[in-house]
Design a protein around this motif. Structure first.
Motif, mmCIF file in Angstrom:
data_model
loop_
_atom_site.group_PDB
_atom_site.id
_atom_site.type_symbol
_atom_site.label_atom_id
_atom_site.label_comp_id
_atom_site.label_asym_id
_atom_site.label_seq_id
_atom_site.Cartn_x
_atom_site.Cartn_y
_atom_site.Cartn_z
ATOM 1 N N ARG A 47 -47.606 -26.114 -28.352
ATOM 2 C CA ARG A 47 -48.375 -26.982 -27.461
ATOM 3 C C ARG A 47 -48.997 -28.142 -28.234
ATOM 4 N N ILE A 48 -49.497 -27.852 -29.441
ATOM 5 C CA ILE A 48 -50.104 -28.897 -30.271
ATOM 6 C C ILE A 48 -49.060 -29.925 -30.687
ATOM 7 N N LEU A 49 -47.897 -29.469 -31.145
ATOM 8 C CA LEU A 49 -46.837 -30.384 -31.576
ATOM 9 C C LEU A 49 -46.324 -31.237 -30.424
ATOM 10 N N LYS A 50 -46.206 -30.629 -29.258
ATOM 11 C CA LYS A 50 -45.767 -31.376 -28.078
ATOM 12 C C LYS A 50 -46.762 -32.468 -27.728
ATOM 13 N N ARG A 51 -48.058 -32.139 -27.789
ATOM 14 C CA ARG A 51 -49.096 -33.134 -27.478
ATOM 15 C C ARG A 51 -49.112 -34.238 -28.525
ATOM 16 N N GLN A 52 -48.917 -33.889 -29.794
ATOM 17 C CA GLN A 52 -48.856 -34.913 -30.844
ATOM 18 C C GLN A 52 -47.707 -35.882 -30.602
ATOM 19 N N TYR A 53 -46.551 -35.347 -30.233
ATOM 20 C CA TYR A 53 -45.388 -36.185 -29.943
ATOM 21 C C TYR A 53 -45.698 -37.162 -28.812
ATOM 22 N N GLU A 54 -46.385 -36.669 -27.780
ATOM 23 C CA GLU A 54 -46.741 -37.521 -26.635
ATOM 24 C C GLU A 54 -47.709 -38.624 -27.066
ATOM 25 N N TYR A 74 -48.093 -39.934 -30.147
ATOM 26 C CA TYR A 74 -47.401 -40.913 -30.988
ATOM 27 C C TYR A 74 -46.566 -41.873 -30.137
ATOM 28 N N ALA A 75 -45.964 -41.350 -29.071
ATOM 29 C CA ALA A 75 -45.192 -42.206 -28.162
ATOM 30 C C ALA A 75 -46.117 -43.203 -27.467
ATOM 31 N N GLU A 76 -47.294 -42.750 -27.049
ATOM 32 C CA GLU A 76 -48.267 -43.640 -26.406
ATOM 33 C C GLU A 76 -48.741 -44.719 -27.369
ATOM 34 N N LEU A 77 -48.986 -44.340 -28.633
ATOM 35 C CA LEU A 77 -49.430 -45.315 -29.631
ATOM 36 C C LEU A 77 -48.352 -46.366 -29.896
ATOM 37 N N ARG A 78 -47.083 -45.933 -29.956
ATOM 38 C CA ARG A 78 -45.990 -46.898 -30.170
ATOM 39 C C ARG A 78 -45.883 -47.877 -29.010
ATOM 40 N N ASN A 79 -46.111 -47.378 -27.804
ATOM 41 C CA ASN A 79 -45.970 -48.222 -26.619
ATOM 42 C C ASN A 79 -47.117 -49.210 -26.433
ATOM 43 N N LEU A 80 -48.164 -49.081 -27.238
ATOM 44 C CA LEU A 80 -49.279 -50.022 -27.135
ATOM 45 C C LEU A 80 -48.864 -51.427 -27.551
ATOM 46 N N VAL A 110 -55.545 -37.071 -32.277
ATOM 47 C CA VAL A 110 -54.565 -36.715 -33.297
ATOM 48 C C VAL A 110 -55.248 -36.013 -34.468
ATOM 49 N N ALA A 111 -56.390 -36.565 -34.907
ATOM 50 C CA ALA A 111 -57.125 -35.955 -36.014
ATOM 51 C C ALA A 111 -57.592 -34.548 -35.663
ATOM 52 N N LEU A 112 -58.022 -34.368 -34.415
ATOM 53 C CA LEU A 112 -58.476 -33.047 -33.967
ATOM 54 C C LEU A 112 -57.325 -32.046 -33.956
ATOM 55 N N LEU A 113 -56.154 -32.485 -33.492
ATOM 56 C CA LEU A 113 -54.984 -31.609 -33.451
ATOM 57 C C LEU A 113 -54.517 -31.233 -34.862
ATOM 58 N N ASN A 114 -54.578 -32.205 -35.784
ATOM 59 C CA ASN A 114 -54.205 -31.923 -37.175
ATOM 60 C C ASN A 114 -55.111 -30.867 -37.783
ATOM 61 N N ASN A 115 -56.402 -30.942 -37.468
ATOM 62 C CA ASN A 115 -57.344 -29.942 -37.982
ATOM 63 C C ASN A 115 -57.054 -28.549 -37.401
ATOM 64 N N ARG A 116 -56.620 -28.510 -36.156
ATOM 65 C CA ARG A 116 -56.310 -27.218 -35.533
ATOM 66 C C ARG A 116 -55.097 -26.572 -36.198
ATOM 67 N N LEU A 117 -54.163 -27.410 -36.678
ATOM 68 C CA LEU A 117 -52.974 -26.879 -37.351
ATOM 69 C C LEU A 117 -53.294 -26.308 -38.733
ATOM 70 N N LEU A 118 -54.514 -26.577 -39.227
ATOM 71 C CA LEU A 118 -54.922 -26.051 -40.533
ATOM 72 C C LEU A 118 -55.592 -24.684 -40.421
ATOM 73 N N LYS A 119 -55.738 -24.196 -39.211
ATOM 74 C CA LYS A 119 -56.364 -22.887 -39.012
ATOM 75 C C LYS A 119 -55.509 -21.781 -39.630
ATOM 76 N N ASN A 120 -56.139 -20.690 -39.946
ATOM 77 C CA ASN A 120 -55.464 -19.564 -40.589
ATOM 78 C C ASN A 120 -54.284 -19.085 -39.742
ATOM 79 N N GLY A 121 -53.080 -19.063 -40.366
ATOM 80 C CA GLY A 121 -51.885 -18.589 -39.682
ATOM 81 C C GLY A 121 -51.112 -19.670 -38.948
ATOM 82 N N TYR A 122 -51.745 -20.817 -38.677
ATOM 83 C CA TYR A 122 -51.084 -21.886 -37.922
ATOM 84 C C TYR A 122 -50.075 -22.645 -38.791
ATOM 85 N N TYR A 123 -50.414 -22.813 -40.074
ATOM 86 C CA TYR A 123 -49.501 -23.540 -40.962
ATOM 87 C C TYR A 123 -48.174 -22.792 -41.087
#
Length: 228
Positions: free
Chosen positions: A16-23, A25-31, A166-179
């Motif tokens: 879910r986190i990776l899918k949201r990150q992809y979305e 990044y697509a929004e940022l490119r379209n700016l 994006v920064a918040l999602l990156n921090n969530r991926l650093l949680k124990n077991g998520y990496y």
């Protein structure tokens, strides 16, 4: 009912986190970009420029077509760095009479008149692998090489809210077991194949060496089957 395994829960959350990150990044490119009120000075271009003398040639259209498909501009923070990129391109793809060469893929898309100005050649790349390219027989007087000042004229639009997410999602991926879950999902390689690739290049190089000799020479054992 048996509870869902913790690893399975983590993997679903990571997806879910990776899918949201992809979305995002697509929004940022379209700016897109916004034009700056005042361009910012930024480095130099070493470029090839077509001169007015092209008007004297009957194959003017073919020359202009070739000029559009070659890489004719190299940027660097200084003139020296721009020239260094030029030299790197010379080493990698070769430049014939200060004019870039083209690949077979580009050559196939040219008109017949433009193709008539190209000559094929083979060269060895950094891995000593034979490559096939075309150099262009373009009149020396129709182009010149010069340095021009480079400017930044547009800036990328940003959205602070999206960047914060994006920064918040990156921090969530650093949680124990998520990496570990992320590595498994993205199918990372856990082995080092550097030595395997080195050995494969060595064998291919040895085999290529023997293609330069006749079968009779090989049968008479005039050649050594060990690399010196």
């Amino acid at each position: 009912m048996k509870p869902e395994h913790l690893k399975s829960i983590r993997q679903k959350e990571v997806r879910r986190i990776l899918k949201r990150q992809y979305e995002i990044y697509a929004e940022l490119r379209n700016l897109g970009y916004r034009k700056l009120e005042k361009p910012i000075r930024h480095g130099w271009f070493k470029e090839i420029e077509i001169t007015q003398s092209i008007e004297r040639y009957k194959n003017k259209e073919a020359i202009e077509e070739l000029f559009k498909v070659v890489e004719n501009m190299f940027w660097g923070r200084t003139k020296e760095l721009a020239n260094k990129k030029w030299d790197a391109h010379v080493s990698e793809h070769l430049i014939y009479k200060n004019f870039p060469t083209i690949s077979k893929r580009v050559f196939k898309k040219l008109s017949e008149s433009a193709k008539a100005m190209c000559t094929s050649f083979y060269y060895q790349d950094g891995r000593r692998k034979l490559k096939f390219r075309f150099y262009i027989r373009i009149p020396k007087g129709v182009y010149k090489i010069k340095y021009t000042k480079a400017y930044i004229t547009h800036a990328k639009k940003i959205d602070p809210v999206l960047l914060s997410e994006v920064a918040l999602l990156n921090n969530r991926l650093l949680k124990n077991g998520y990496y570990e879950a992320k590595k498994k999902i993205e199918n990372y390689k856990y082995y080092d194949d550097t030595e395997f690739r080195r050995q494969r290049r060595k064998i291919k190089c040895q085999l290529h060496m023997y293609t330069k000799h006749t079968i009779d020479q090989l049968l008479k054992e005039d050649l050594s089957w060990e690399k010196n």
